[in-house]
Design a protein around this motif. Structure first.
Motif, mmCIF file in Angstrom:
data_model
loop_
_atom_site.group_PDB
_atom_site.id
_atom_site.type_symbol
_atom_site.label_atom_id
_atom_site.label_comp_id
_atom_site.label_asym_id
_atom_site.label_seq_id
_atom_site.Cartn_x
_atom_site.Cartn_y
_atom_site.Cartn_z
ATOM 1 N N SER A 200 102.622 50.360 20.720
ATOM 2 C CA SER A 200 101.294 49.777 20.935
ATOM 3 C C SER A 200 101.463 48.304 21.317
ATOM 4 C CB SER A 200 100.452 49.891 19.668
ATOM 5 O OG SER A 200 100.313 51.243 19.283
ATOM 6 N N PRO A 201 100.494 47.739 22.047
ATOM 7 C CA PRO A 201 100.610 46.327 22.419
ATOM 8 C C PRO A 201 100.763 45.453 21.183
ATOM 9 C CG PRO A 201 98.837 47.374 23.641
ATOM 10 C CD PRO A 201 99.279 48.366 22.620
ATOM 11 N N GLY A 202 101.736 44.597 21.208
ATOM 12 C CA GLY A 202 101.979 43.732 20.052
ATOM 13 C C GLY A 202 102.838 42.545 20.445
ATOM 14 N N ARG A 203 102.830 41.532 19.605
ATOM 15 C CA ARG A 203 103.614 40.329 19.850
ATOM 16 C C ARG A 203 105.045 40.498 19.346
ATOM 17 N NH1 ARG A 203 100.537 35.710 20.935
ATOM 18 N NH2 ARG A 203 98.286 36.124 21.006
ATOM 19 N N ILE A 204 105.916 39.638 19.812
ATOM 20 C CA ILE A 204 107.280 39.609 19.269
ATOM 21 C C ILE A 204 107.193 39.072 17.844
ATOM 22 C CG2 ILE A 204 109.577 38.613 19.517
ATOM 23 C CD1 ILE A 204 109.012 38.289 22.498
ATOM 24 N N PRO A 205 107.625 39.852 16.852
ATOM 25 C CA PRO A 205 107.504 39.376 15.460
ATOM 26 C C PRO A 205 108.246 38.057 15.258
ATOM 27 C CG PRO A 205 108.048 41.724 15.526
ATOM 28 C CD PRO A 205 108.189 41.206 16.920
ATOM 29 N N LEU A 206 107.576 37.112 14.641
ATOM 30 C CA LEU A 206 108.211 35.815 14.353
ATOM 31 C C LEU A 206 109.435 36.001 13.472
ATOM 32 C CD1 LEU A 206 105.013 33.681 13.542
ATOM 33 C CD2 LEU A 206 106.194 33.907 15.732
ATOM 34 N N GLU A 207 109.398 37.042 12.626
ATOM 35 C CA GLU A 207 110.470 37.281 11.648
ATOM 36 C C GLU A 207 111.802 37.627 12.295
ATOM 37 O OE1 GLU A 207 106.561 37.735 9.708
ATOM 38 O OE2 GLU A 207 107.473 38.421 11.592
ATOM 39 N N LEU A 208 111.799 38.032 13.573
ATOM 40 C CA LEU A 208 113.073 38.342 14.223
ATOM 41 C C LEU A 208 113.951 37.098 14.318
ATOM 42 C CD1 LEU A 208 112.090 40.809 17.120
ATOM 43 C CD2 LEU A 208 112.775 41.301 14.767
ATOM 44 N N GLY A 209 113.329 35.936 14.189
ATOM 45 C CA GLY A 209 114.118 34.701 14.175
ATOM 46 C C GLY A 209 115.000 34.562 12.954
ATOM 47 N N ASN A 210 114.813 35.423 11.958
ATOM 48 C CA ASN A 210 115.656 35.395 10.749
ATOM 49 C C ASN A 210 116.990 36.097 10.960
ATOM 50 O OD1 ASN A 210 113.528 34.127 9.421
ATOM 51 N ND2 ASN A 210 112.656 36.069 8.705
ATOM 52 N N LEU A 211 117.139 36.828 12.056
ATOM 53 C CA LEU A 211 118.362 37.618 12.280
ATOM 54 C C LEU A 211 119.444 36.717 12.870
ATOM 55 C CD1 LEU A 211 116.670 40.819 13.758
ATOM 56 C CD2 LEU A 211 117.375 40.407 11.396
ATOM 57 N N THR A 212 119.972 35.843 12.059
ATOM 58 C CA THR A 212 120.872 34.803 12.569
ATOM 59 C C THR A 212 122.226 35.335 13.021
ATOM 60 O OG1 THR A 212 121.501 34.357 10.268
ATOM 61 C CG2 THR A 212 119.781 32.969 11.250
ATOM 62 N N ASN A 213 122.530 36.594 12.700
ATOM 63 C CA ASN A 213 123.782 37.200 13.186
ATOM 64 C C ASN A 213 123.583 37.968 14.489
ATOM 65 O OD1 ASN A 213 125.756 36.539 11.087
ATOM 66 N ND2 ASN A 213 124.426 37.747 9.745
ATOM 67 N N LEU A 214 122.348 38.023 14.964
ATOM 68 C CA LEU A 214 122.025 38.857 16.114
ATOM 69 C C LEU A 214 122.723 38.349 17.390
ATOM 70 C CD1 LEU A 214 120.209 41.379 16.318
ATOM 71 C CD2 LEU A 214 118.463 39.915 17.345
ATOM 72 N N GLU A 215 123.319 39.301 18.114
ATOM 73 C CA GLU A 215 123.984 38.987 19.377
ATOM 74 C C GLU A 215 123.255 39.579 20.579
ATOM 75 O OE1 GLU A 215 127.923 40.467 18.896
ATOM 76 O OE2 GLU A 215 128.414 39.071 17.254
ATOM 77 N N VAL A 216 122.589 40.713 20.391
ATOM 78 C CA VAL A 216 121.852 41.371 21.474
ATOM 79 C C VAL A 216 120.450 41.712 20.982
ATOM 80 C CG1 VAL A 216 121.710 43.380 23.001
ATOM 81 C CG2 VAL A 216 123.937 42.340 22.517
ATOM 82 N N LEU A 217 119.431 41.239 21.717
ATOM 83 C CA LEU A 217 118.043 41.606 21.441
ATOM 84 C C LEU A 217 117.484 42.204 22.724
ATOM 85 C CD1 LEU A 217 115.572 41.687 19.629
ATOM 86 C CD2 LEU A 217 115.032 39.339 20.345
ATOM 87 N N TRP A 218 117.333 43.519 22.726
ATOM 88 C CA TRP A 218 116.943 44.248 23.936
ATOM 89 C C TRP A 218 115.589 44.922 23.678
ATOM 90 C CZ3 TRP A 218 119.560 49.280 26.094
ATOM 91 C CH2 TRP A 218 119.073 49.529 27.390
ATOM 92 N N LEU A 219 114.535 44.323 24.265
ATOM 93 C CA LEU A 219 113.168 44.803 24.052
ATOM 94 C C LEU A 219 112.475 45.075 25.384
ATOM 95 C CD1 LEU A 219 112.055 42.326 21.232
ATOM 96 C CD2 LEU A 219 113.076 44.596 20.979
#
Length: 984
Positions: A200-219
């Motif tokens: 459903s239409p939605g914003r990028i969750p602000l909380e994804l900024g907590n994933l400090t180990n993240l190397e790939v974000l594919w949306l």
């Protein structure tokens, strides 16, 4: 222990006595084997007589403990449910069933037993139902890939509690809801891949900024809206940020330049506005690829970008202005530069290519000027140089003639002048050479004999002189020769008739002379022959009548003499012009009609029943006065009748026209950023602009003040039944259906609805204009010869992509209900777009997956057999119709034809293939060298048209099968790959 004894007893009853040799883990694996359908015998060496399973295919054991630690049966064509018994292997760390046909649901109670598993790959299968919430209970799970299945529902809240998960891949499923904020709690994540789901239409969750180990974000294509949050700047280890194909808006936040580890930044195909961040780019020392194309960005290209080790810079289809910074030439890694369709100007950096191995350059449709840089191919890697529609001037650098890697060269519609470098004519890999609309001079070099891969030679609108070199006749791969509007002289080379693949030969407006070479009947694929306004003489060869796909014949303005060949009557021409020659004798009966009169004017010796021809012959002077007076009376009578009818209709429609022109009563609803107003549309709805009439209304071509064309459908006041099918739900209901459907969808293979205009009694739909019309019109006309197999395959794959999007990526799913070749439109590059959603339905996925219709919608020959008597519609109905389109493309035949008797195309193909060889159903116009690929696609079409709906593959599976054909393999994968623009 009792469980083990029971299992042993079962295996004793089902296998040989030697099974007792197997250890316990082997018994579990053998039991799993029995649950699979194994058509390729991949598990044939799983021999129960072995002591351990460690040498079995796909099994890996720990050498110290001889315990099974890994099971990899990827791409093995296995089918059946997930074998939960594998979870009894206590030391099993890795399970991979990637690219199989594992089906049914994935039961949480079974999976939760796999306590030791760290790696679980079930991607590219047929799993359905909701995601098991118990997956999060696996304490050691680090890698979870469920890509390319049919999981539905929301992402379970338990997925925010994974303890060690590093990779979560849920790409290309049927997940809905919005992307949940709780995923930001899985701090161990390194890859989060959720692309291609109908969220459903939605914003990028602000909380994804907590994933400090993240190397790939594919949306990619996840229905994201709103702005890109600044919190993403915290992802300091991020290397790949892909937010493409969404509806993101606002400016690109400058905080993104704090992502110092970023290698790829993919923001294309959104609605981003404003300027690119002007500073901060120097922090991004790892950045190699930027793609922010197909947005609404403005301003300048930041100079700081040029100081980065950029390899690929794609900013095309925006509103960028100014010059390309000279510093971009300093990049040592740049191989891809695509800036087309902007407002960039000035000269190109003179050192562009001097330091970098440029491979693809496309800066078309801008305002660049000045000379072409010398060093574009200095490193010998350049394959595409596309500069059309600019103001670049001067000569082509001699160095470009040494660029043996070049495949496509398009310099059309600039201000180039001088001679073309001799060696450039003979580049061995060039397939497209376009120099049209410049001021080139000199002759076409004999070196062209070296251009063995050349398929399109487009030199129109220059000052080329001299003769056509005889070497052209050696290039047997040529499909098009367009050298019209030049200063060529001499005769046609006799060996030009050897070009058996030639589709178009346009040499009009030159100074060529001599006769047309004999043997033209060998040009079997020729669709257009235009030799107008030259000095050709002699007879018109009767052999031209043997060119069965010839559609356009213009020999006007020459010195041809003799009679018109009777063989021309064998042709089905859209254009015939033999005017202004020295032809004589009778006009063939087929063309001796008023409608063809202009085709023969200026030939004093021609005779026919048409006024203005046969001057000085066959008339009696005394009768001329009688005919003169009779003509006057007839003309006066016609004027009176026409005037009366005109007055009547004008008077009758006066009030309607008045209401139509009352602009204040029109309501405009736009779905994209518009560069025009409703007034431009209303002013152009003239009968002269009508390009089609169908069951639901008239279609107009409207050329806007910007020069861009749109198609406008004006719906009928009352529904009309279609001539080619039953679509009684169209009419005004079709307006709401199209607006509801096309107003929401965004896909490159779905026709774009710009806007709609409506009053109480008139409704208009404004679409993007498709210059090549519909597939049905093109395929079944005399122009069908233009559609070679690669083009037909591309059309099928494009249409499948669009239909797959409707079925799998829209929430709720959309069933088109009238898929047919006439509803597949073709753009200028023969890209296919699904159109006409007048009877489309949003279908909620319920227990039965079907929706009841009040009447049959669809077209004869395309309607699925079960639809006609159940009136139950689901995506399987569309799949059947699409299968018929595939059969049309393979056979070149209509879905219903008297040739089939009482059969339709599907039954005719099945019967013919059963009784004869498959060659009897393949369109004879297709090159036999593609037979293997054609047969594979035909098989896909037959699967889609299976009588039983359950046997038809999903559209997602159809796309995968066709991609496997394109790759020359039997793979069904659909992994993420690089994005390349293909605009010009």
């Amino acid at each position: 222990m009792p469980h083990y004894l029971t299992l042993v007893l079962l295996l004793i009853l089902t296998s040989s006595p030697l099974i007792l040799c197997l250890n316990q883990e082997g018994l579990y694996l053998h039991q799993a084997k029995l649950s699979f359908d194994d058509p390729n015998s991949v598990l044939s060496n799983w021999n129960p007589s072995d002591a351990t399973p460690c040498k079995w295919n796909g099994v890996v054991c720990d050498p110290a403990t001889v315990s099974v630690v890994s099971l990899d049966l990827s791409s093995s064509s296995l089918s059946g449910p997930f074998p939960s018994i594998l979870c009894r292997l206590k030391n099993l760390l890795s399970i991979s069933f990637y690219d199989n046909f594992i089906n049914s649901t994935l039961r949480g109670d079974d999976v939760v037993l796999c306590q030791s598993v760290e790696h679980l790959d079930l991607a590219q299968n047929y799993l359905t139902g909701e995601l098991p919430r118990t997956l999060a209970d696996l304490p050691n799970l680090k890698y979870l890939d469920l890509t390319g299945n049919n999981f539905s529902g929301i992402i379970p809240e338990s997925f925010g509690t994974f303890e060690k998960l590093e990779v979560l891949a849920l790409v290309e499923n049927l997940l809905d809801g919005t992307i949940p904020a709780f995923l930001g709690n899985v701090s161990s994540l390194k890859q989060l891949n959720l692309s291609y789901n109908p969220f459903s239409p939605g914003r990028i969750p602000l909380e994804l900024g907590n994933l400090t180990n993240l190397e790939v974000l594919w949306l990619t294509e996840t229905n994201l809206i709103g702005e890109i949050p600044d919190t993403l700047s915290r992802l300091g280890r991020l290397t790949d940020l892909d937010l493409a194909y969404n509806s993101l808006s606002g400016a690109i936040p400058s905080s993104l330049t704090e992502l110092t580890s970023l290698v790829q930044l993919e923001l294309y195909n959104n609605s981003l506005t404003g300027e690119l961040p002007s500073s901060g780019w120097l922090n991004m020392t790892s950045l190699r690829r930027i793609d922010a194309s197909m947005n609404e960005l403005s301003g300048y290209i930041p100079a700081e970008l040029c100081d980065l080790p950029i390899e690929s810079l794609n900013l095309y289809e925006n509103n960028l202005r100014g010059q390309v910074p000279d510093g971009i030439a300093n990049s040592r890694n740049l191989y891809e530069l695509r800036l087309f369709q902007n407002h960039l100007s000035g000269r190109l950096p003179p050192n562009l290519g001097k330091r970098s191995p440029l491979k693809w350059i496309d800066i078309s449709t801008n305002k660049f000027s000045g000379p072409l840089p010398e060093n574009l191919c200095l490193h010998g890697a350049l394959e595409e140089l596309l500069l059309i529609e600019n103001s670049i001037s001067g000569e082509i650098p001699a160095s470009l003639g040494e660029c043996r890697s070049l495949v496509r060269l398009r310099l059309g519609h600039n201000s180039f002048s001088g001679k073309v470098p001799e060696r450039l004519w003979g580049l061995p890999h060039v397939s497209l050479l376009e120099l049209a609309g410049n001021s080139f001079s000199g002759s076409i070099s004999k070196n062209i004999v070296g251009a063995s891969n050349l398929s399109q030679l487009i030199l129109s609108g220059n000052y080329f002189s001299g003769g056509l070199p005889v070497e052209i006749g050696v290039l047997d791969g040529l499909l098009e020769i367009s050298i019209n509007d030049n200063k060529l002289s001499g005769s046609l080379p006799s060996n030009i008739v050897n070009l058996g693949q030639l589709v178009k030969l346009d040499l009009q407006n030159n100074g060529l002379s001599g006769e047309i070479p004999r043997g033209v009947r060998s040009l079997k694929r020729l669709n257009e022959l235009n030799l107008a306004n030259n000095g050709f003489s002699g007879d018109i060869p009767d052999e031209i009548g043997d060119l069965s796909v010839l559609n356009y014949l213009d020999l006007s303005g020459n010195e041809f003499s003799g009679k018109i060949p009777l063989g021309l009557q064998n042709l089905k021409l859209n254009r015939l012009d033999l005017s202004n020659n020295h032809l004589s004798g009778d006009i063939p009966a087929m063309y001796a009609k008023e409608m063809y009169k202009d085709s023969f004017l200026g030939n004093p010796g021609l005779c026919g029943d048409t006024d203005g021809l046969c001057n000085g012959k066959g008339g009696i002077k005394e009768m001329s006065y009688i005919w003169l007076f009779r003509s006057i009376f007839i003309a006066a009578g016609l004027v009176l009748i026409v005037g009366s009818v005109w007055f009547y209709f004008k008077y009758r429609n006066f009030t309607t026209a008045k209401r139509f022109m009352d602009r204040s009563k029109w309501t405009l609803m736009s779905f994209h950023k518009l560069g025009f107003s409703e007034n431009e549309i209303l002013d152009a709805l003239d009968e002269d602009n009508v390009i089609g009439t169908g069951a639901s209304g008239k279609v107009y071509k409207v050329v806007l003040s910007t020069g861009k064309a749109v198609a406008v459908k004006k719906l009928w006041g009352q529904p009309k039944s279609a001539e080619d099918g039953v679509d009684l739900e169209k009419g005004n209901g079709g307006f709401e259906a199209e607006v509801e459907t096309l107003g929401k969808v965004r896909h490159k293979n779905i026709i774009k609805l710009w806007c709609c205009c409506s009053t109480n009694d008139c409704k208009l739909l404004v679409y993007e204009y498709m210059p090549n019309g519909s597939l049905g019109d093109l395929l079944h006309s005399t122009k069908g010869g233009l559609l070679d197999w690669p083009i037909r395959f591309k059309i099928a794959l494009d249409a499948a992509d669009g239909l797959s999007y409707l079925h799998h990526d829209c929430a709720p799913a959309i069933v088109h209900r009238d898929i047919k070749s006439n509803n597949i439109l073709l753009d200028s590059e023969f890209g296919a777009l699904v159109a006409d959603f007048g009877v489309a339905k949003m279908v909620d996925v319920d227990a039965k997956g079907t929706h009841s219709m009040s009447v049959i919608a669809g077209s004869c020959g395309y309607i699925a057999p079960e639809y006609g008597y159940t009136l139950r519609v689901n995506e399987k109905s569309d799949i059947y119709s699409f299968g018929v389109v595939i059969l049309e493309l393979v056979t070149g035949k209509h879905p219903v034809d008297p040739e089939f008797g009482e059969k339709d195309l599907v039954k005719w193909v099945c019967t013919t293939v059963d009784q004869k060889d498959v060659e009897h159903v393949i369109d004879p116009r297709l090159d036999p060298c593609f037979k293997d690929e054609i047969c594979r696609v035909l098989n896909i079409g037959l699967q889609c048209t299976s009588q039983l709906p359950i046997n038809r593959p999903s559209m997602r599976r159809v796309v995968k099968m066709m991609q496997a054909v394109a790759n020359g393999t039997h793979d069904k994968t659909a992994k993420k790959d690089g994005k390349l623009s293909a605009a010009t």
